[in-house]
Write a protein that holds these residues in place. Structure first.
Motif, PDB file in Angstrom:
ATOM      1  N   ALA A 134     -10.654   3.432  -1.316  1.00  0.00           N
ATOM      2  CA  ALA A 134     -11.255   2.243  -1.921  1.00  0.00           C
ATOM      3  C   ALA A 134     -10.272   1.082  -1.910  1.00  0.00           C
ATOM      4  CB  ALA A 134     -11.689   2.557  -3.352  1.00  0.00           C
ATOM      5  N   TYR A 135      -8.984   1.377  -2.152  1.00  0.00           N
ATOM      6  CA  TYR A 135      -7.943   0.341  -2.054  1.00  0.00           C
ATOM      7  C   TYR A 135      -7.944  -0.263  -0.648  1.00  0.00           C
ATOM      8  CZ  TYR A 135      -3.225  -1.322  -0.937  1.00  0.00           C
ATOM      9  OH  TYR A 135      -2.155  -2.061  -0.460  1.00  0.00           O
ATOM     10  N   CYS A 136      -7.980   0.598   0.359  1.00  0.00           N
ATOM     11  CA  CYS A 136      -7.980   0.114   1.749  1.00  0.00           C
ATOM     12  C   CYS A 136      -9.216  -0.737   2.042  1.00  0.00           C
ATOM     13  CB  CYS A 136      -7.911   1.284   2.724  1.00  0.00           C
ATOM     14  SG  CYS A 136      -6.354   2.213   2.652  1.00  0.00           S
ATOM     15  N   ARG A 137     -10.354  -0.302   1.517  1.00  0.00           N
ATOM     16  CA  ARG A 137     -11.593  -1.044   1.760  1.00  0.00           C
ATOM     17  C   ARG A 137     -11.535  -2.422   1.113  1.00  0.00           C
ATOM     18  NH1 ARG A 137     -17.006   0.239   2.908  1.00  0.00           N
ATOM     19  NH2 ARG A 137     -18.144  -1.740   3.041  1.00  0.00           N
ATOM     20  N   ALA A 138     -11.054  -2.491  -0.129  1.00  0.00           N
ATOM     21  CA  ALA A 138     -10.970  -3.779  -0.819  1.00  0.00           C
ATOM     22  C   ALA A 138      -9.987  -4.720  -0.112  1.00  0.00           C
ATOM     23  CB  ALA A 138     -10.549  -3.566  -2.273  1.00  0.00           C
ATOM     24  N   MET A 139      -8.865  -4.190   0.330  1.00  0.00           N
ATOM     25  CA  MET A 139      -7.889  -5.005   1.058  1.00  0.00           C
ATOM     26  C   MET A 139      -8.479  -5.507   2.374  1.00  0.00           C
ATOM     27  SD  MET A 139      -4.724  -5.297  -0.371  1.00  0.00           S
ATOM     28  CE  MET A 139      -3.398  -5.109   0.850  1.00  0.00           C
ATOM     29  N   THR A 140      -9.184  -4.650   3.087  1.00  0.00           N
ATOM     30  CA  THR A 140      -9.774  -5.029   4.370  1.00  0.00           C
ATOM     31  C   THR A 140     -10.836  -6.101   4.187  1.00  0.00           C
ATOM     32  OG1 THR A 140      -9.348  -2.840   5.297  1.00  0.00           O
ATOM     33  CG2 THR A 140     -11.032  -4.169   6.379  1.00  0.00           C
ATOM     34  N   GLU A 141     -11.702  -5.925   3.202  1.00  0.00           N
ATOM     35  CA  GLU A 141     -12.759  -6.911   2.977  1.00  0.00           C
ATOM     36  C   GLU A 141     -12.202  -8.263   2.555  1.00  0.00           C
ATOM     37  OE1 GLU A 141     -15.949  -5.701   0.501  1.00  0.00           O
ATOM     38  OE2 GLU A 141     -16.604  -4.102   1.860  1.00  0.00           O
ATOM     39  N   ALA A 142     -11.012  -8.268   1.954  1.00  0.00           N
ATOM     40  CA  ALA A 142     -10.383  -9.521   1.541  1.00  0.00           C
ATOM     41  C   ALA A 142      -9.572 -10.162   2.666  1.00  0.00           C
ATOM     42  CB  ALA A 142      -9.489  -9.284   0.335  1.00  0.00           C
ATOM     43  N   GLY A 143      -9.502  -9.493   3.819  1.00  0.00           N
ATOM     44  CA  GLY A 143      -8.747 -10.031   4.947  1.00  0.00           C
ATOM     45  C   GLY A 143      -7.284  -9.635   4.957  1.00  0.00           C
ATOM     46  N   PHE A 144      -6.924  -8.648   4.148  1.00  0.00           N
ATOM     47  CA  PHE A 144      -5.537  -8.198   4.068  1.00  0.00           C
ATOM     48  C   PHE A 144      -5.334  -6.846   4.767  1.00  0.00           C
ATOM     49  CE2 PHE A 144      -5.566 -10.712  -0.072  1.00  0.00           C
ATOM     50  CZ  PHE A 144      -4.906 -11.806   0.479  1.00  0.00           C
ATOM     51  N   ASP A 145      -6.137  -6.544   5.766  1.00  0.00           N
ATOM     52  CA  ASP A 145      -6.039  -5.246   6.422  1.00  0.00           C
ATOM     53  C   ASP A 145      -4.675  -5.033   7.073  1.00  0.00           C
ATOM     54  OD1 ASP A 145      -7.473  -7.408   7.880  1.00  0.00           O
ATOM     55  OD2 ASP A 145      -7.190  -6.076   9.612  1.00  0.00           O
ATOM     56  N   ARG A 146      -4.044  -6.107   7.565  1.00  0.00           N
ATOM     57  CA  ARG A 146      -2.735  -5.960   8.201  1.00  0.00           C
ATOM     58  C   ARG A 146      -1.636  -5.660   7.186  1.00  0.00           C
ATOM     59  NH1 ARG A 146      -2.554 -10.806  12.798  1.00  0.00           N
ATOM     60  NH2 ARG A 146      -4.362 -10.039  14.016  1.00  0.00           N
ATOM     61  N   GLU A 147      -1.890  -5.955   5.920  1.00  0.00           N
ATOM     62  CA  GLU A 147      -0.883  -5.717   4.880  1.00  0.00           C
ATOM     63  C   GLU A 147      -0.993  -4.325   4.259  1.00  0.00           C
ATOM     64  OE1 GLU A 147      -2.517  -8.521   5.215  1.00  0.00           O
ATOM     65  OE2 GLU A 147      -1.052 -10.135   5.251  1.00  0.00           O
ATOM     66  N   ILE A 148      -2.022  -3.571   4.587  1.00  0.00           N
ATOM     67  CA  ILE A 148      -2.218  -2.261   3.943  1.00  0.00           C
ATOM     68  C   ILE A 148      -1.013  -1.353   4.161  1.00  0.00           C
ATOM     69  CG2 ILE A 148      -3.561  -0.123   3.994  1.00  0.00           C
ATOM     70  CD1 ILE A 148      -6.040  -1.824   4.542  1.00  0.00           C
ATOM     71  N   LYS A 149      -0.545  -1.247   5.392  1.00  0.00           N
ATOM     72  CA  LYS A 149       0.558  -0.336   5.695  1.00  0.00           C
ATOM     73  C   LYS A 149       1.835  -0.753   4.969  1.00  0.00           C
ATOM     74  CE  LYS A 149       3.026   1.846   9.533  1.00  0.00           C
ATOM     75  NZ  LYS A 149       3.136   1.963  11.023  1.00  0.00           N
ATOM     76  N   THR A 150       2.152  -2.043   5.004  1.00  0.00           N
ATOM     77  CA  THR A 150       3.396  -2.514   4.375  1.00  0.00           C
ATOM     78  C   THR A 150       3.308  -2.500   2.848  1.00  0.00           C
ATOM     79  OG1 THR A 150       2.635  -4.817   4.515  1.00  0.00           O
ATOM     80  CG2 THR A 150       3.970  -3.972   6.351  1.00  0.00           C
ATOM     81  N   HIS A 151       2.103  -2.523   2.310  1.00  0.00           N
ATOM     82  CA  HIS A 151       1.933  -2.569   0.861  1.00  0.00           C
ATOM     83  C   HIS A 151       1.603  -1.203   0.257  1.00  0.00           C
ATOM     84  CE1 HIS A 151       2.094  -6.842   1.449  1.00  0.00           C
ATOM     85  NE2 HIS A 151       1.858  -7.094   0.168  1.00  0.00           N
ATOM     86  N   THR A 152       1.577  -0.166   1.072  1.00  0.00           N
ATOM     87  CA  THR A 152       1.334   1.183   0.563  1.00  0.00           C
ATOM     88  C   THR A 152       2.657   1.906   0.365  1.00  0.00           C
ATOM     89  OG1 THR A 152      -0.847   1.416   1.605  1.00  0.00           O
ATOM     90  CG2 THR A 152       0.328   3.444   1.070  1.00  0.00           C
ATOM     91  N   SER A 153       2.923   2.292  -0.868  1.00  0.00           N
ATOM     92  CA  SER A 153       4.118   3.086  -1.178  1.00  0.00           C
ATOM     93  C   SER A 153       3.653   4.453  -1.645  1.00  0.00           C
ATOM     94  CB  SER A 153       4.955   2.399  -2.258  1.00  0.00           C
ATOM     95  OG  SER A 153       5.478   1.177  -1.785  1.00  0.00           O
ATOM     96  N   GLU A 154       3.571   5.378  -0.708  1.00  0.00           N
ATOM     97  CA  GLU A 154       3.079   6.710  -1.023  1.00  0.00           C
ATOM     98  C   GLU A 154       4.224   7.558  -1.550  1.00  0.00           C
ATOM     99  OE1 GLU A 154       0.632  10.434   0.977  1.00  0.00           O
ATOM    100  OE2 GLU A 154       1.349   8.799   2.237  1.00  0.00           O
ATOM    101  N   ILE A 155       4.106   8.006  -2.787  1.00  0.00           N
ATOM    102  CA  ILE A 155       5.152   8.819  -3.402  1.00  0.00           C
ATOM    103  C   ILE A 155       4.522  10.057  -4.027  1.00  0.00           C
ATOM    104  CG2 ILE A 155       6.613   6.822  -3.820  1.00  0.00           C
ATOM    105  CD1 ILE A 155       5.129   8.365  -6.815  1.00  0.00           C
ATOM    106  N   GLN A 156       5.316  11.105  -4.157  1.00  0.00           N
ATOM    107  CA  GLN A 156       4.871  12.333  -4.812  1.00  0.00           C
ATOM    108  C   GLN A 156       5.868  12.644  -5.911  1.00  0.00           C
ATOM    109  OE1 GLN A 156       1.961  14.276  -4.136  1.00  0.00           O
ATOM    110  NE2 GLN A 156       2.626  14.983  -6.142  1.00  0.00           N
ATOM    111  N   ALA A 157       5.429  12.447  -7.151  1.00  0.00           N
ATOM    112  CA  ALA A 157       6.345  12.592  -8.273  1.00  0.00           C
ATOM    113  C   ALA A 157       6.534  14.029  -8.717  1.00  0.00           C
ATOM    114  CB  ALA A 157       5.859  11.749  -9.449  1.00  0.00           C
TER     115      ALA A 157
END
Length: 374
Positions: A229-252
C-alpha cells in the motif's frame, strides 16, 4: 443412542449437520430420503461424501434400506435420535497463538469472549510464548481435545501450513488471523492495505513530499499489505522513483516468540532507527510498519535532537496504547482487533455449523487516528 460417531475427514461436520436435520424432521420419518444427488445439492457436497455418510448411518442402524432399495430413517432409532439431539453438545472454540500476550492479542481475545458468551459457546486458549513447537503439537491434537473450531495466529512457516491443513482435513473448523499461502482455510484480519494507503496518502498530501518507509516488509500478508500500500500511494503521487531510496527495510527481532521481548522491540528498534535517521535530511515524513517501529524513531530522534512533528512527521500502525502516550502523541492506524476477534468467532461458528463450504477471507475496515506527530 450413542451419537459421538467416529466419522473421519470432512464428512464429520456434515454428518453432524445431517443428524441434526433428521432429528428436526427436516426429512419426514414417514418418507424415503431424497436421492444422493439431491442431498449432495442440498448440502453442497459431493455424491461420494453423501454416499459415505449414508453408508455409515446404515451400518450403525440410524438409517435402514427398504426392499425397494430406498433409504429412510429407522423407526426404531428415530425417537432415540430426537432424544439425543434434544440437548446439543456445547460447541468449543479455541484461540491458538505462539507469542507473548500483547495489546493485539488481548483485544482479539476480548472479541472472541464477547461472541462466545453471547452464543453460549466454550472458549479455550492454546498458547506458547517460548517457541512454535509446543503450539504446533497442541494444534495437531485440537480435535482430540474436543475443539470444534480454532482461530490460529499464523506464521510463514511450512510447519504451520502442514498442521493447519491436516487439522482442517480432519473436520475441525479453522480460520487464521491473516491469510497464510498454502492453506485452504478461511481467514480474517483488519484491512491493512486500505489503512496503510490512507495513512501514506495523507502524509504525501499534507506535506507534498515523498514518504520514507521504516520497518520489515516481512513475509506475513498483513506486513506485505502495508508495504504494498505504501508503494501504491507513492506511485500514485508520482514518487515511484523514490520508493527504492526511501525504503529502509529492517528486521528488529527474529521469528521465534522468545526473541520478542519488549526490550528487543524497543531498544533494538531504537538502535536501527538511529542509523536510519542519520541518513535523512530533515524535514522528512516517515511511515512506520507498526507502533514499535515508530517508538524506536522517537527514541532515536531524542538522541539526535530531532523534534517529532517539526523535523520529522511520523505515522505508526496498530494504534497500541503507547501511541497516545508518546510525546507528542503518535498518529497511527487503528486496527479494530476486538471486532476482528468477534467476527472471527462468528466465522468459526458458521464453519462448525456447516453453513460455509468454501474458504472465505474477511477484512475489517481500519481508521487513521490523527495526533500531533504529523
Amino acid at each position: 443412542m450413542e451419537t459421538s460417531m467416529n466419522y473421519h475427514g470432512k464428512s464429520g461436520r456434515l454428518t453432524e449437520l445431517f443428524l441434526g436435520d433428521l432429528a428436526a424432521e427436516r426429512f419426514s420419518p414417514e418418507e424415503y430420503l431424497p436421492s444422493e444427488q439431491k442431498l449432495a445439492e442440498h448440502y453442497q457436497a459431493s455424491r461420494n461424501t453423501i454416499r459415505r455418510i449414508i453408508g455409515n448411518l446404515l451400518d450403525d442402524g440410524t438409517l435402514t434400506r427398504c426392499d425397494n432399495h430406498r433409504v429412510r430413517i429407522n423407526p426404531e432409532k428415530y425417537h432415540e435420535l430426537k432424544a439425543a439431539r434434544a440437548v446439543p453438545r456445547q460447541i468449543t472454540l479455541a484461540f491458538a497463538y505462539a507469542a507473548y500476550p500483547d495489546a493485539m492479542i488481548s483485544d482479539v481475545l476480548a472479541g472472541l469472549k464477547r461472541y462466545t458468551a453471547e452464543h453460549d459457546l466454550r472458549l479455550q486458549q492454546l498458547t506458547s510464548p517460548t517457541g512454535h513447537e509446543p503450539m504446533l503439537r497442541a494444534l495437531a491434537h485440537a480435535g482430540s481435545l474436543g475443539i470444534d473450531g480454532v482461530l490460529v495466529l499464523p506464521y510463514f512457516m511450512e510447519e504451520y501450513v502442514n498442521v493447519i491443513n491436516r487439522l482442517a482435513d480432519s473436520g475441525v473448523a479453522v480460520a487464521t488471523l491473516s491469510e497464510l499461502p498454502g492453506t485452504h482455510c478461511s481467514s480474517i484480519c483488519s484491512d491493512d492495505y486500505s489503512g496503510a494507503f490512507a495513512a501514506v496518502n495523507r502524509l504525501i498530501g499534507k506535506y507534498n513530499r515523498p514518504v520514507h518507509f521504516f520497518g520489515p516488509r516481512g513475509e506475513a500478508s498483513s506486513t506485505l499489505d502495508r508495504y504494498n500500500a505504501y508503494c501504491r500511494a507513492m506511485t500514485e503521487a508520482g514518487f515511484d522513483r523514490e520508493i527504492k531510496t526511501h525504503t529502509s527495510e529492517i528486521q528488529a527481532y527474529g521469528k521465534d516468540p522468545e526473541s520478542w521481548t519488549l526490550e528487543d522491540k524497543q531498544e533494538r528498534t531504537a538502535e536501527l532507527a538511529e542509523a536510519f535517521l542519520k541518513k535523512l535530511k530533515p524535514p522528512a515524513s516517515i511511515f512506520c510498519i507498526n507502533d514499535y517501529m515508530a517508538q524506536g524513531i522517537y527514541r532515536a530522534a531524542k538522541r539526535l535532537r530531532l523534534e517529532i512533528g517539526r523535523d520529522l512527521t511520523v505515522t505508526g500502525f496498530d494504534d497500541l496504547p503507547m501511541a497516545r502516550r508518546l510525546t507528542p502523541p503518535l498518529t497511527s492506524v487503528r486496527s479494530p482487533q476486538g471486532e476482528v476477534g468477534y467476527q472471527a468467532a462468528a466465522l468459526l461458528h458458521r464453519l462448525v455449523a456447516g453453513e460455509l463450504n468454501i474458504p472465505v477471507h474477511l477484512r475489517v475496515p481500519m481508521e487513521v487516528i490523527e495526533r500531533a506527530s504529523c
